[in-house]
Design a protein around this motif. Structure first.
Motif, PDB file in Angstrom:
ATOM      1  N   ALA A  15      48.413  13.171  51.911  1.00 54.22           N
ATOM      2  CA  ALA A  15      47.938  11.806  51.689  1.00 54.22           C
ATOM      3  C   ALA A  15      49.080  10.798  51.798  1.00 54.22           C
ATOM      4  O   ALA A  15      48.891   9.688  52.312  1.00 54.22           O
ATOM      5  CB  ALA A  15      47.267  11.713  50.315  1.00 54.22           C
ATOM      6  N   ALA A  16      50.274  11.179  51.320  1.00 53.31           N
ATOM      7  CA  ALA A  16      51.423  10.261  51.404  1.00 53.31           C
ATOM      8  C   ALA A  16      51.730   9.913  52.859  1.00 53.31           C
ATOM      9  O   ALA A  16      52.021   8.756  53.188  1.00 53.31           O
ATOM     10  CB  ALA A  16      52.636  10.902  50.735  1.00 53.31           C
ATOM     11  N   VAL A  17      51.681  10.921  53.740  1.00 47.47           N
ATOM     12  CA  VAL A  17      51.920  10.653  55.170  1.00 47.47           C
ATOM     13  C   VAL A  17      50.826   9.762  55.738  1.00 47.47           C
ATOM     14  O   VAL A  17      51.096   8.808  56.481  1.00 47.47           O
ATOM     15  CB  VAL A  17      51.992  11.970  55.966  1.00 47.47           C
ATOM     16  N   TYR A  18      49.575  10.065  55.386  1.00 50.23           N
ATOM     17  CA  TYR A  18      48.470   9.269  55.914  1.00 50.23           C
ATOM     18  C   TYR A  18      48.575   7.809  55.455  1.00 50.23           C
ATOM     19  O   TYR A  18      48.255   6.891  56.217  1.00 50.23           O
ATOM     20  CB  TYR A  18      47.120   9.850  55.468  1.00 50.23           C
ATOM     21  N   ILE A  19      49.017   7.607  54.212  1.00 53.22           N
ATOM     22  CA  ILE A  19      49.171   6.231  53.728  1.00 53.22           C
ATOM     23  C   ILE A  19      50.241   5.505  54.550  1.00 53.22           C
ATOM     24  O   ILE A  19      50.053   4.360  54.978  1.00 53.22           O
ATOM     25  CB  ILE A  19      49.544   6.226  52.230  1.00 53.22           C
ATOM     26  N   GLY A  20      51.369   6.188  54.783  1.00 54.16           N
ATOM     27  CA  GLY A  20      52.445   5.568  55.560  1.00 54.16           C
ATOM     28  C   GLY A  20      52.017   5.243  56.980  1.00 54.16           C
ATOM     29  O   GLY A  20      52.243   4.128  57.478  1.00 54.16           O
ATOM     30  N   LEU A  21      51.381   6.210  57.649  1.00 52.96           N
ATOM     31  CA  LEU A  21      50.980   5.984  59.040  1.00 52.96           C
ATOM     32  C   LEU A  21      49.818   4.991  59.123  1.00 52.96           C
ATOM     33  O   LEU A  21      49.785   4.136  60.016  1.00 52.96           O
ATOM     34  CB  LEU A  21      50.583   7.312  59.690  1.00 52.96           C
ATOM     35  N   GLY A  22      48.853   5.105  58.195  1.00 50.30           N
ATOM     36  CA  GLY A  22      47.721   4.195  58.218  1.00 50.30           C
ATOM     37  C   GLY A  22      48.140   2.746  57.967  1.00 50.30           C
ATOM     38  O   GLY A  22      47.656   1.824  58.630  1.00 50.30           O
ATOM     39  N   THR A  23      49.047   2.551  57.014  1.00 48.18           N
ATOM     40  CA  THR A  23      49.540   1.193  56.760  1.00 48.18           C
ATOM     41  C   THR A  23      50.332   0.666  57.957  1.00 48.18           C
ATOM     42  O   THR A  23      50.242  -0.515  58.310  1.00 48.18           O
ATOM     43  CB  THR A  23      50.421   1.191  55.500  1.00 48.18           C
ATOM     44  N   ALA A  38      51.523   5.993  68.946  1.00 48.16           N
ATOM     45  CA  ALA A  38      52.860   6.559  68.751  1.00 48.16           C
ATOM     46  C   ALA A  38      53.362   6.374  67.320  1.00 48.16           C
ATOM     47  O   ALA A  38      54.534   6.641  67.050  1.00 48.16           O
ATOM     48  CB  ALA A  38      53.846   5.921  69.728  1.00 48.16           C
ATOM     49  N   GLN A  39      52.486   5.941  66.399  1.00 45.75           N
ATOM     50  CA  GLN A  39      52.949   5.663  65.039  1.00 45.75           C
ATOM     51  C   GLN A  39      53.562   6.898  64.390  1.00 45.75           C
ATOM     52  O   GLN A  39      54.620   6.825  63.744  1.00 45.75           O
ATOM     53  CB  GLN A  39      51.771   5.164  64.199  1.00 45.75           C
ATOM     54  N   GLY A  40      52.925   8.050  64.541  1.00 47.84           N
ATOM     55  CA  GLY A  40      53.470   9.282  63.961  1.00 47.84           C
ATOM     56  C   GLY A  40      54.797   9.662  64.584  1.00 47.84           C
ATOM     57  O   GLY A  40      55.740  10.082  63.889  1.00 47.84           O
ATOM     58  N   ALA A  41      54.914   9.531  65.899  1.00 46.50           N
ATOM     59  CA  ALA A  41      56.162   9.881  66.581  1.00 46.50           C
ATOM     60  C   ALA A  41      57.285   8.933  66.177  1.00 46.50           C
ATOM     61  O   ALA A  41      58.450   9.362  66.052  1.00 46.50           O
ATOM     62  CB  ALA A  41      55.947   9.841  68.097  1.00 46.50           C
ATOM     63  N   LEU A 232      51.110  14.224  66.175  1.00 45.60           N
ATOM     64  CA  LEU A 232      49.653  14.333  66.174  1.00 45.60           C
ATOM     65  C   LEU A 232      49.043  14.037  64.818  1.00 45.60           C
ATOM     66  O   LEU A 232      47.816  13.974  64.696  1.00 45.60           O
ATOM     67  CB  LEU A 232      49.245  15.745  66.639  1.00 45.60           C
ATOM     68  N   MET A 233      49.867  13.862  63.794  1.00 43.47           N
ATOM     69  CA  MET A 233      49.312  13.500  62.498  1.00 43.47           C
ATOM     70  C   MET A 233      48.766  12.072  62.501  1.00 43.47           C
ATOM     71  O   MET A 233      48.158  11.611  61.526  1.00 43.47           O
ATOM     72  CB  MET A 233      50.361  13.674  61.403  1.00 43.47           C
ATOM     73  N   VAL A 234      48.979  11.376  63.598  1.00 44.68           N
ATOM     74  CA  VAL A 234      48.387  10.047  63.728  1.00 44.68           C
ATOM     75  C   VAL A 234      46.855  10.130  63.790  1.00 44.68           C
ATOM     76  O   VAL A 234      46.172   9.152  63.491  1.00 44.68           O
ATOM     77  CB  VAL A 234      48.948   9.344  64.989  1.00 44.68           C
ATOM     78  N   ILE A 430      40.326   6.944  70.373  1.00 48.13           N
ATOM     79  CA  ILE A 430      40.566   7.613  69.089  1.00 48.13           C
ATOM     80  C   ILE A 430      39.610   8.789  68.918  1.00 48.13           C
ATOM     81  O   ILE A 430      40.009   9.890  68.516  1.00 48.13           O
ATOM     82  CB  ILE A 430      40.403   6.602  67.937  1.00 48.13           C
ATOM     83  N   VAL A 431      38.345   8.586  69.227  1.00 50.60           N
ATOM     84  CA  VAL A 431      37.354   9.656  69.087  1.00 50.60           C
ATOM     85  C   VAL A 431      37.705  10.845  69.970  1.00 50.60           C
ATOM     86  O   VAL A 431      37.696  12.009  69.535  1.00 50.60           O
ATOM     87  CB  VAL A 431      35.948   9.133  69.443  1.00 50.60           C
ATOM     88  N   THR A 432      38.024  10.565  71.214  1.00 50.48           N
ATOM     89  CA  THR A 432      38.301  11.662  72.144  1.00 50.48           C
ATOM     90  C   THR A 432      39.590  12.391  71.778  1.00 50.48           C
ATOM     91  O   THR A 432      39.688  13.611  71.959  1.00 50.48           O
ATOM     92  CB  THR A 432      38.376  11.134  73.584  1.00 50.48           C
ATOM     93  N   LEU A 433      40.593  11.660  71.265  1.00 52.70           N
ATOM     94  CA  LEU A 433      41.815  12.333  70.818  1.00 52.70           C
ATOM     95  C   LEU A 433      41.525  13.233  69.618  1.00 52.70           C
ATOM     96  O   LEU A 433      41.994  14.381  69.556  1.00 52.70           O
ATOM     97  CB  LEU A 433      42.883  11.296  70.453  1.00 52.70           C
ATOM     98  N   ALA A 434      40.731  12.732  68.661  1.00 58.25           N
ATOM     99  CA  ALA A 434      40.363  13.555  67.502  1.00 58.25           C
ATOM    100  C   ALA A 434      39.547  14.763  67.940  1.00 58.25           C
ATOM    101  O   ALA A 434      39.729  15.869  67.417  1.00 58.25           O
ATOM    102  CB  ALA A 434      39.575  12.708  66.496  1.00 58.25           C
ATOM    103  N   ALA A 435      38.654  14.571  68.912  1.00 56.83           N
ATOM    104  CA  ALA A 435      37.853  15.692  69.410  1.00 56.83           C
ATOM    105  C   ALA A 435      38.730  16.741  70.077  1.00 56.83           C
ATOM    106  O   ALA A 435      38.546  17.947  69.871  1.00 56.83           O
ATOM    107  CB  ALA A 435      36.808  15.171  70.404  1.00 56.83           C
ATOM    108  N   ALA A 436      39.691  16.277  70.882  1.00 56.06           N
ATOM    109  CA  ALA A 436      40.581  17.223  71.562  1.00 56.06           C
ATOM    110  C   ALA A 436      41.384  18.043  70.555  1.00 56.06           C
ATOM    111  O   ALA A 436      41.540  19.266  70.709  1.00 56.06           O
ATOM    112  CB  ALA A 436      41.524  16.455  72.497  1.00 56.06           C
ATOM    113  N   LEU A 437      41.884  17.385  69.504  1.00 52.30           N
ATOM    114  CA  LEU A 437      42.656  18.112  68.491  1.00 52.30           C
ATOM    115  C   LEU A 437      41.774  19.089  67.723  1.00 52.30           C
ATOM    116  O   LEU A 437      42.192  20.225  67.428  1.00 52.30           O
ATOM    117  CB  LEU A 437      43.310  17.113  67.532  1.00 52.30           C
ATOM    118  N   ALA A 438      40.542  18.665  67.396  1.00 49.42           N
ATOM    119  CA  ALA A 438      39.635  19.555  66.674  1.00 49.42           C
ATOM    120  C   ALA A 438      39.280  20.781  67.519  1.00 49.42           C
ATOM    121  O   ALA A 438      39.265  21.916  67.015  1.00 49.42           O
ATOM    122  CB  ALA A 438      38.368  18.785  66.283  1.00 49.42           C
TER     123      ALA A 438
END
Length: 664
Positions: A15-23, A38-41, A232-234, A430-438
């Protein structure tokens, strides 16, 4: 109960990572209107700098390394944050500023190009292997309700919540924050009031890189670092960003905590005996995709848009024509090259043809229909793994097996296309990237569905003729290359027929303006569904040919990062023409140019870096790609030749009026 509580706290690390990247995503979107893939990278690079300083005192920069004498934790963290500031400044001036008023496709492409560049630089400078990071927070636990709760996760979540609150206060109470909010509502009005959107964007990018770096530095002591994991945690961060409807930092924080805790609890449940075996691996990665699908289906039509100045149109599309003589000449030349090349270059040339077919699916869905899909390689992998099951378990022969596998990929493409009925542009990306990762984590990397020993594929045999790629010591047989060439030719003919017919015109109308297309009687939803199904079918055929070319498949063959690199070369080659797809095939990893450069210069891991830089430069300076620019130059030379020959003073565009592109 105590165990569930302990795992809930462990989930706070995610959750800490998601908060940082989401913000960080929120900051960049408010200031520029760009969703930064590229936010995660960007956060990962600063964390790598910190980890390397702690490991051996080396300050590693993209193209240089300096030795420091035991910098310690505080100085290492300070240096990492300074590097993050510099990275934010460079990203603003070199990548995001030039495309602030560009189409959504160009903005998605440059952010993906930046992600490819940073991931490639991390591989070159820090190596591809997992890097352990020294803990920055003291380890310990507190006892509550009979459970021992880890204190580092609690502290890092509290730190990230405080930083997110500071960002909220920046928007709410400061002069520059209010100006950023004003510019996000009406950029032209903000300019007339004397604000500089460029300066606001620079401040936001620096802040976003800093907060993302802090989040990754804190969490990397729990998970370690690798060039792909935080890049990819983005994807889950994008899920909470969408849940916040692109504007609420409070919802981002709540969504990040809920998602991180839920993923951790799923990890606990997967260890239970009663949990289904097929769901023990990768299910946590399906959750962000499902969350994104639900959010966009419910709120997709009401997601707020950012006010901006007039945008630039998409690259022009040239409707293809049947030209028998040039096509026959190309076919003969390609057939001759198959017999001229040795085994190494023949295999590279064959792989280029297959990648050209895969790039053609990008041309169809993105170039013609205007839908940004990052899941084409996942569709190819779906068909490839299905081909393995169909040929080895059911014994279906070629080409029936390849057609059925591609149709299965089309069915998956239709499922992924459902959100496209309500959304478009970057949200669809965003949807297609999430689908590809899933799909990669839950299907390809799931050993109960795809065995760890590999997924063999029976050799293609037709009318008693063996078309297998290799036999004995011969590693690349010409007959397999000819088979690939024939399949590619058939698919190009289908593509040209499609593009020149009513379906192609419907694609272009939807790409230009969906409302105008609907008012003209075009069924937009059906057109999008057809586009996704057909492009997934093309990708599925390419995935089957990849399977035949290697004999067996693994999850690494169809990873998300490889798919992103293929999108990069497809855009480089030219996203709006099948000629661009063929150029992309030559540029693709393991393709002809890739193999030649490796054998001549031993490029190693530098090829993805060059591809990423080329992608950014192409998106900014030459949206039509290599094939489009080549076509322009050929048309210009032809017009000059005709004018000199006829003594006519016609201008170049007039001389080429028969090939006027479709401006949509």
């Amino acid at each position: 109960m105590a165990t569930f509580l302990e795992f809930a706290v462990l989930g706070l690390g995610l959750a800490a990572v998601y908060i940082g990247l989401g913000t960080g995503l929120q900051l960049v979107y408010r200031a520029t209107g760009i969703v930064n893939f590229a936010q995660g990278a960007m956060g990962m690079w600063g964390a790598y700098v910190y980890a390397q300083l702690q490991k051996n005192g080396e300050l590693v920069l993209p193209f240089a390394t300096f030795e420091l004498d035991d910098p310690g934790v505080s100085l290492s963290l300070l240096i990492a944050l300074v590097v993050a500031v510099v990275l934010g400044i460079l990203a603003h001036y070199l990548v995001f500023r030039p495309v602030r008023r560009a189409p959504a496709l160009a903005q998605v492409v440059v952010s993906i190009g930046l992600m490819v560049i940073l991931q490639a630089l991390a591989t070159i400078q820090f190596g591809p292997n997992h890097l352990n990071v020294d803990a920055i927070l003291p380890r310990g636990s507190i006892e509550l309700f009979g459970a021992n709760l880890a204190t580092p996760e609690l502290i890092m979540t509290a730190i990230m919540l405080v930083l997110a609150a500071l960002v909220w206060a920046y928007f709410r109470f400061t002069y520059w924050g209010a100006a950023t909010r004003a510019a996000s509502e009406n950029e032209r009005g903000a300019i007339l009031m004397g604000f500089s959107p460029d300066r606001l964007s620079l401040i936001a990018l620096i802040m976003s890189t800093l907060i993302s770096t802090v989040g990754v530095v804190l969490a990397s002591s729990l998970t370690g670092l690798s060039p792909t994991n935080y890049a990819l945690m983005v994807v889950p961060a994008l899920a909470v960003f969408l849940a916040a409807r692109l504007e609420s930092i409070a919802v981002i924080c709540v969504g990040a905590i809920v998602l991180g805790v839920f993923q951790s609890e799923i990890g606990l449940l997967a260890t239970k005996d009663w949990w289904p075996t097929w769901a023990k691996s990768g299910l946590d990665q399906v959750i962000p995709f499902v969350a994104v699908m639900v959010i966009l289906v419910i709120f997709g039509g009401r997601l707020p848009a950012r006010g901006s100045l007039a945008s630039i149109r998409l690259p022009d599309v040239h409707v293809p024509r049947f030209r028998i003589v040039p096509a026959a000449t190309l076919f003969v030349v390609a057939g001759a090259l198959i017999f001229i090349f040795d085994s190494t270059y023949r295999f590279a040339f064959t792989f280029s043809l297959i990648m050209g077919l895969l790039a053609l699916s990008y041309v169809l869905i993105t170039g013609y229909l205007g839908q940004i899909s990052l899941a084409q390689l996942a569709f190819a992998g779906t068909a490839g793994f299905a081909l393995s099951k169909i040929t080895t378990n059911w014994g279906l022969p070629f080409p029936i097996a390849i057609v059925i596998s591609a149709l299965l990929a089309s069915a998956v493409g239709l499922i992924v296309a459902l959100p496209a009925f309500r959304i478009r542009g970057v949200q669809l990306a965003i949807v297609t990237l999430a689908a590809a990762l899933a799909i990669e984590r839950f299907v390809f990397g799931n050993y109960s569905l795809t065995p760890v020993q590999g997924n063999p594929i029976a050799d293609p045999v037709l009318f008693g003729i063996d078309f297998s790629v290799r036999t004995g010591r011969e590693l690349s047989r010409p007959i397999f290359s000819l088979l690939v060439l024939v399949v590619l030719t058939i698919m190009i003919v289908i593509f040209v027929c499609l593009a020149r017919g009513d379906t192609g015109r419907s694609f272009l109308a939807v790409r230009a303006n969906e409302r105008a297309a609907a008012s003209a009687g075009i069924n937009v939803r059906r057109t999008k569904a057809i586009g996704f199904a057909v492009s997934a079918f093309f990708a599925g055929i390419a995935g089957c040919l990849i399977g035949y070319s290697v004999g067996q498949l693994s999850a690494e063959s169809f990873s998300v990062m490889v798919g992103i690199q293929l999108l990069a070369v497809a855009y480089l080659g030219g996203i709006t023409s099948f000629g661009g797809a063929l150029v992309a095939g030559m540029l693709a990893p393991l393709g002809l140019i890739y193999t030649a450069l490796h054998s001549w210069f031993e490029m190693g891991d530098y090829y993805p870096l060059i591809t990423g830089i080329g992608l950014v430069v192409t998106a900014i300076l030459n949206p039509v790609g290599i094939a489009g620019e080549f076509g322009k130059q050929v048309a210009w030379v032809g017009s000059r030749f005709r004018r000199n020959h006829d003594g006519d003073d016609a201008t170049a565009p007039e001389a080429n009026k028969n090939e006027e592109p479709a401006h949509v």
